[in-house]
Write a protein that holds these residues in place. Structure first.
Motif, PDB file in Angstrom:
ATOM      1  N   GLU A  12       0.833  -1.203   0.000  1.00 46.41           N
ATOM      2  CA  GLU A  12       0.000   0.000   0.000  1.00 46.41           C
ATOM      3  C   GLU A  12       0.873   1.260   0.000  1.00 46.41           C
ATOM      4  O   GLU A  12       0.599   2.219  -0.729  1.00 46.41           O
ATOM      5  CB  GLU A  12      -0.937  -0.006   1.201  1.00 46.41           C
ATOM      6  N   GLU A  13       1.927   1.244   0.782  1.00 47.40           N
ATOM      7  CA  GLU A  13       2.834   2.390   0.821  1.00 47.40           C
ATOM      8  C   GLU A  13       3.508   2.608  -0.542  1.00 47.40           C
ATOM      9  O   GLU A  13       3.701   3.747  -0.977  1.00 47.40           O
ATOM     10  CB  GLU A  13       3.893   2.151   1.902  1.00 47.40           C
ATOM     11  N   LYS A  16       0.904   4.318  -2.707  1.00 49.04           N
ATOM     12  CA  LYS A  16       0.467   5.624  -2.213  1.00 49.04           C
ATOM     13  C   LYS A  16       1.600   6.657  -2.282  1.00 49.04           C
ATOM     14  O   LYS A  16       1.340   7.850  -2.370  1.00 49.04           O
ATOM     15  CB  LYS A  16      -0.073   5.514  -0.796  1.00 49.04           C
ATOM     16  N   LYS A  17       2.849   6.182  -2.202  1.00 50.75           N
ATOM     17  CA  LYS A  17       4.025   7.060  -2.317  1.00 50.75           C
ATOM     18  C   LYS A  17       4.922   6.481  -3.413  1.00 50.75           C
ATOM     19  O   LYS A  17       6.004   5.966  -3.144  1.00 50.75           O
ATOM     20  CB  LYS A  17       4.770   7.120  -0.987  1.00 50.75           C
ATOM     21  N   TRP A  82      -7.369   2.849  -9.142  1.00 47.65           N
ATOM     22  CA  TRP A  82      -6.980   4.219  -9.481  1.00 47.65           C
ATOM     23  C   TRP A  82      -8.219   5.097  -9.470  1.00 47.65           C
ATOM     24  O   TRP A  82      -9.204   4.806 -10.139  1.00 47.65           O
ATOM     25  CB  TRP A  82      -6.307   4.259 -10.849  1.00 47.65           C
ATOM     26  N   ASN A  88      -5.206   9.344  -7.161  1.00 46.84           N
ATOM     27  CA  ASN A  88      -4.575   8.511  -6.141  1.00 46.84           C
ATOM     28  C   ASN A  88      -4.915   7.047  -6.377  1.00 46.84           C
ATOM     29  O   ASN A  88      -5.999   6.723  -6.847  1.00 46.84           O
ATOM     30  CB  ASN A  88      -5.056   8.899  -4.734  1.00 46.84           C
ATOM     31  N   SER A  90      -5.257   3.204  -4.534  1.00 46.05           N
ATOM     32  CA  SER A  90      -5.480   2.590  -3.232  1.00 46.05           C
ATOM     33  C   SER A  90      -5.418   1.084  -3.370  1.00 46.05           C
ATOM     34  O   SER A  90      -5.580   0.529  -4.449  1.00 46.05           O
ATOM     35  CB  SER A  90      -6.824   3.033  -2.650  1.00 46.05           C
TER      36      SER A  90
END
Length: 96
Positions: A12-13, A16-17, A82, A88, A90
């Motif tokens: 997830e990280e 997200k980044k 998306w 963003n 997820s």
């Protein structure tokens, strides 16, 4: 927290980044997601019934599909979704 939960947290990280932003006009969501995970050191492999799979250190496989529409997701796979409105991504882990 189990190893699997930790793996989902790192995945997830990674989305997200991300190392590069997702630009739908330049790359597919699938290609972008695979790149982000490989950049974090994940082994991303072919999956017959999903878009791709991630092989964990324990040799388990986590199957993923990608979509631009968060409706009608089955709980069988992990989903990378998306949202074009917020730009963003997820992660929705499998429910089973």
């Amino acid at each position: 927290m189990t190893n699997l939960e930790k793996t989902y947290q790192v995945i997830e990280e990674a989305i997200k980044k991300p190392p590069i932003p997702h630009e739908p006009e330049k790359q597919s969501l699938k290609g972008w997601a695979m790149y982000c995970l490989r950049d974090r050191g994940f082994k991303v492999i072919y999956a017959q019934n999903a878009d791709f799979a991630v092989e964990t250190r324990d040799r388990d496989k986590i199957y993923f599909k990608v979509t631009n529409n968060a409706s009608d997701l089955d709980g069988q796979f992990g989903w990378i979704v998306w949202d074009s409105a917020t730009k963003n991504a997820s992660l929705i882990p499998p429910t089973s």
